[in-house]
Structures are given as C-alpha cells and as structure tokens.
Scaffold this motif. Structure first.
Motif, PDB file in Angstrom:
ATOM      1  N   PRO A 261      46.578  43.943  11.994  1.00 27.63           N
ATOM      2  CA  PRO A 261      45.316  42.624  12.558  1.00 27.63           C
ATOM      3  C   PRO A 261      44.694  43.289  13.629  1.00 27.63           C
ATOM      4  N   ARG A 262      44.105  43.055  13.940  1.00 27.01           N
ATOM      5  CA  ARG A 262      43.244  43.996  15.581  1.00 27.01           C
ATOM      6  C   ARG A 262      42.855  42.420  16.367  1.00 27.01           C
ATOM      7  N   ARG A 263      42.537  42.282  17.655  1.00 27.11           N
ATOM      8  CA  ARG A 263      42.287  41.378  18.081  1.00 27.11           C
ATOM      9  C   ARG A 263      40.626  42.256  19.497  1.00 27.11           C
ATOM     10  N   ARG A 264      39.959  41.122  19.592  1.00 25.75           N
ATOM     11  CA  ARG A 264      38.871  41.879  19.948  1.00 25.75           C
ATOM     12  C   ARG A 264      39.155  41.701  21.527  1.00 25.75           C
ATOM     13  N   ALA A 265      38.493  43.187  21.779  1.00 30.62           N
ATOM     14  CA  ALA A 265      38.679  43.790  23.665  1.00 30.62           C
ATOM     15  C   ALA A 265      37.568  43.493  24.183  1.00 30.62           C
ATOM     16  N   ARG A 266      38.201  42.833  24.834  1.00 26.95           N
ATOM     17  CA  ARG A 266      37.485  41.839  26.166  1.00 26.95           C
ATOM     18  C   ARG A 266      37.677  42.704  27.768  1.00 26.95           C
ATOM     19  N   ILE A 267      36.843  42.470  28.172  1.00 24.92           N
ATOM     20  CA  ILE A 267      37.592  43.110  30.038  1.00 24.92           C
ATOM     21  C   ILE A 267      36.762  41.260  31.302  1.00 24.92           C
ATOM     22  N   GLY A 268      38.399  41.203  31.658  1.00 26.12           N
ATOM     23  CA  GLY A 268      38.801  40.012  32.662  1.00 26.12           C
ATOM     24  C   GLY A 268      37.152  40.436  33.359  1.00 26.12           C
ATOM     25  N   LYS A 269      37.168  38.729  34.074  1.00 21.63           N
ATOM     26  CA  LYS A 269      36.489  38.310  35.582  1.00 21.63           C
ATOM     27  C   LYS A 269      37.035  39.422  36.622  1.00 21.63           C
ATOM     28  N   PRO A 270      38.393  39.453  36.030  1.00 23.89           N
ATOM     29  CA  PRO A 270      38.761  40.832  37.409  1.00 23.89           C
ATOM     30  C   PRO A 270      38.698  41.987  37.339  1.00 23.89           C
ATOM     31  N   HIS A 271      38.079  43.060  36.359  1.00 24.65           N
ATOM     32  CA  HIS A 271      38.180  43.447  36.081  1.00 24.65           C
ATOM     33  C   HIS A 271      36.774  44.259  35.879  1.00 24.65           C
ATOM     34  N   LEU A 272      35.756  42.971  35.217  1.00 23.54           N
ATOM     35  CA  LEU A 272      34.801  42.964  36.144  1.00 23.54           C
ATOM     36  C   LEU A 272      33.863  43.373  37.221  1.00 23.54           C
ATOM     37  N   LEU A 273      34.635  42.415  37.658  1.00 21.77           N
ATOM     38  CA  LEU A 273      34.067  42.411  39.351  1.00 21.77           C
ATOM     39  C   LEU A 273      34.431  43.897  40.369  1.00 21.77           C
ATOM     40  N   TYR A 274      36.215  44.678  39.246  1.00 20.49           N
ATOM     41  CA  TYR A 274      36.126  45.760  40.323  1.00 20.49           C
ATOM     42  C   TYR A 274      34.974  46.717  40.095  1.00 20.49           C
ATOM     43  N   LEU A 275      34.258  46.501  38.827  1.00 21.78           N
ATOM     44  CA  LEU A 275      33.912  47.945  37.710  1.00 21.78           C
ATOM     45  C   LEU A 275      32.176  47.702  38.618  1.00 21.78           C
ATOM     46  N   VAL A 276      32.174  46.180  38.957  1.00 22.55           N
ATOM     47  CA  VAL A 276      30.961  45.605  39.782  1.00 22.55           C
ATOM     48  C   VAL A 276      31.432  46.700  40.866  1.00 22.55           C
ATOM     49  N   VAL A 277      32.120  46.314  41.986  1.00 28.34           N
ATOM     50  CA  VAL A 277      32.224  46.380  43.497  1.00 28.34           C
ATOM     51  C   VAL A 277      32.032  48.703  42.970  1.00 28.34           C
ATOM     52  N   ARG A 278      32.804  49.093  42.615  1.00 25.67           N
ATOM     53  CA  ARG A 278      33.011  50.514  41.799  1.00 25.67           C
ATOM     54  C   ARG A 278      31.335  50.902  41.633  1.00 25.67           C
TER      55      ARG A 278
END
Length: 283
Positions: A261-278
């Motif tokens: 079984p799979r679970r749908r890959a997701r990006i959490g808000k903290p990781h998203l904010l990190y990527l925005v800053v980077r």
C-alpha cells in the motif's frame, strides 16, 4: 447589492482549491500583475481539466464543451466577445500569451476525453506531457519575463519533470478514474503485462516501473536546474520553488517506493516554508 454570478462562484471555488498549495505559495511571491496573470492561466487549466475529469457527463458532451473553449479562444484572439475565455484578455495582451499554447492544453484534455488513457507508449506519454504541462510552462515563462528560447527550454524540462512527478504521485487517484499513465514499455520491463489500472497499481512490481519513470523525471529536474542556474533573464523565484517542492516530493516517493500500500506524498508547511526561504535567499 450586487448578485453573485456563476463566474464569481467558479473563481471562488478555484481560489479555494488552490489555496494552501505550493503553486499558490509561488503565486503569492510574484508582483501583482504577474500573480493575476498566473491565476488566470491556472483558472483556465482548472476549468478545462474539470471538463475532462467530469465522469458524470458523457464523452461527447465533454468533447463539445472543450470545442466551445476553442471557439471562445478563437474569438478572444480575433478581438471578438470571448465568452468563457474573456478573463484571459488582460493577461494575453499584457504578456503576449500565445493562442497555440492554450489550444495545446485543450488538445491534452481531449486525449483524456477520447478514452481513458491506460499504459500509453512512451511517445504518447511525452506528447501528453507536452500538451498538459509544457504548454502551461510556455505560458508561464512569458509571465515570468523570460526570453523565448530559454523560456521554452525551461518549459520543456520543468514541465515534464512536474507532470511525471504528478503521475507518480497520483497513481491511486488516476486508477479511481480508470486511468493509468505509466508507460507500457516500463511496465513490460517490470513484468507487468496488464493495462487494467487497479491490477497494475496493486502489483508490487509496479515499483520497478515507477522508479524508471522517476529517473526520467530526475533528469528533467537536473536539466531545468542547470538552465535556471545559468541566470537567464526573468523572475525565476516561482519556477525555482515549484522545482524544489516537486523535487522533494519525488525524493520522498523514491525513499518510500510505489509498492502497495502507498501513501500520497505530501510536503508539510514547515518544509514548504523552508523551501520558500531557501529559494528566496540562495536562488
């Protein structure tokens, strides 16, 4: 007191659906004119995609609805009343958006309407990606202020990278609509001969096929990154962020695999904010 039109409801619904997504985050980082143009492009894509995905309507009805969009686009570019496409007039004029790219998106939607795509060959999958993703990239790079040649190159690579990542992420959702975008050649190399969507995604060997498709997506990400690092003219924060987010999703899937079984890959808000800053600081 003004009344709420059907168009207002559609805009509100689409804004609600996109809010919180990485795409919405990328749009918010743009100047107002570019942000509004990107939302108009996104709205067009959502409207025609909703037609293609509407399983409650017979295929001929969906095909007719897409044909009406073609007529409206013809009217828009001829300077006549443009019906449903009228909201594209401002962005089209401000950024020189090409009618051919909007029509290419409709071509891609028509591929889904004509029949449920099931294990296309690699050439057909590439054509589908070019229509539903690369054409959108070409529209977007005009809004980003890129010159035509590097803009088209970025659309070619990043559009395919994003679309292949979406395909790998949405296996279960697509199977629920009777669709399977994994290419036939890679499935056969993995020993999977059926093209029935649920049978394929329920087979542990699907992981092999997905990993080979993921390798193709990674190559496109690398090519897009190389182009953006060459510093072409234009505002590239939004495509950098989309590449970072989808690249992170792909790496997550590579770690977890695609065997059921799979679970749908997701990006959490903290990781998203990190990527925005980077992306904002380091480019």
């Amino acid at each position: 007191m003004t009344s709420t039109t059907q168009s207002d409801v559609a805009v509100a619904d689409i804004r609600n659906r996109v809010s919180g997504s990485s795409f919405y985050t990328a749009m918010r980082l743009m100047p107002k004119a570019e942000r509004e143009a990107m939302f108009a492009i996104y709205m067009f894509c959502r409207l025609v995609d909703d037609i293609a995905d509407d399983g409650t309507r017979p295929r001929p009805d969906r095909a007719a609805a897409l044909a009406e969009w073609r007529k409206d686009l013809d009217a828009l570019y001829a300077g006549r009343p443009a019906g449903e496409a009228a909201f594209l007039q401002g962005p089209m004029r401000a950024f020189g958006l090409a009618q051919a790219d909007f029509l290419a998106v409709i071509d891609g939607m028509e591929m889904d309407v004509a029949a449920d795509i099931r294990a296309p060959d690699l050439a057909t999958l590439d054509l589908y990606c070019d229509r539903v993703a690369v054409a959108v990239g070409r529209l977007s790079t005009r809004v980003f202020g890129m010159e035509e040649a590097p803009g088209n190159q970025l659309a070619h690579h990043l559009g395919r990278a994003l679309q292949l990542t979406n395909i790998l992420r949405d296996l279960d959702e697509d199977a629920g609509m009777g669709r399977l975008y994994l290419p036939r050649e890679l499935l056969m190399q993995a020993g999977v001969e059926t093209t029935e969507p649920h049978a394929v995604i329920g087979d542990a060997r699907v992981d092999q096929a997905c990993r080979k498709l993921a390798a193709r997506s990674l190559d496109y990400f690398v090519a897009a990154d190389r182009l953006m690092k060459s510093r072409p003219r234009g505002r590239l924060l939004a495509p950098r962020l989309m590449a970072a987010v989808y690249g992170a999703l792909l790496r997550q899937m590579l770690v977890e695999g695609w065997a059921p079984p799979r679970r749908r890959a997701r990006i959490g808000k903290p990781h998203l904010l990190y990527l925005v800053v980077r992306c904002s600081v380091f480019g």
